[in-house]
Design a protein around this motif. Structure first.
Motif, PDB file in Angstrom:
ATOM      1  N   MET A   1       0.843  -1.161   0.000  1.00 41.05           N
ATOM      2  CA  MET A   1       0.000   0.000   0.000  1.00 41.05           C
ATOM      3  C   MET A   1       0.898   1.237   0.000  1.00 41.05           C
ATOM      4  N   GLU A   2       0.548   2.183  -0.845  1.00 38.39           N
ATOM      5  CA  GLU A   2       1.276   3.452  -0.920  1.00 38.39           C
ATOM      6  C   GLU A   2       0.425   4.561  -0.320  1.00 38.39           C
ATOM      7  N   MET A  22      -7.297   1.369  -5.857  1.00 40.07           N
ATOM      8  CA  MET A  22      -8.387   1.882  -5.039  1.00 40.07           C
ATOM      9  C   MET A  22      -7.764   2.749  -3.958  1.00 40.07           C
ATOM     10  N   TYR A  23      -8.578   3.538  -3.287  1.00 42.29           N
ATOM     11  CA  TYR A  23      -8.081   4.522  -2.345  1.00 42.29           C
ATOM     12  C   TYR A  23      -8.878   4.480  -1.045  1.00 42.29           C
TER      13      TYR A  23
END
Length: 74
Positions: A1-2, A22-23
Motif C-alpha cells: 500500500m502506498e 483503489m483509495y
C-alpha cells in the motif's frame, strides 16, 4: 500500500482513465464528480475519513466512471 497526499482541488483520477488502484481517505474529504469537465458537472458524493473509493478499478477492466478530487485536507 502506498500513501499519497493531495492538495485541496487536486484531482486524484479522472473519468475515462484506466486504473487498477483503489483509495482510502485517511484525512479530509474527497468529492466524486460526474461529467467533471462539462457544463453538466455534478458532485455525486462526498467521502470522509476511513471511506474507500475507486474499488471498481480493481474489479473491472473499464475506464473510471467518475472523477475524484480532494475537497480539503485535515
Amino acid at each position: 500500500m502506498e500513501r499519497h497526499s493531495f492538495n485541496q482541488g487536486e484531482l486524484i483520477f479522472r473519468e475515462g482513465q484506466f486504473s487498477h488502484s483503489m483509495y482510502q481517505v485517511t484525512s479530509g474529504h474527497v468529492g466524486i464528480f460526474g461529467n467533471y469537465d462539462s457544463p453538466h458537472a455534478q458532485q455525486l458524493a462526498t467521502l470522509g475519513t476511513c471511506e474507500f473509493f475507486g474499488e471498481m478499478g480493481l474489479a473491472e477492466c473499464y475506464p473510471r466512471r467518475a472523477t475524484a478530487g480532494a475537497l480539503d485536507h485535515d
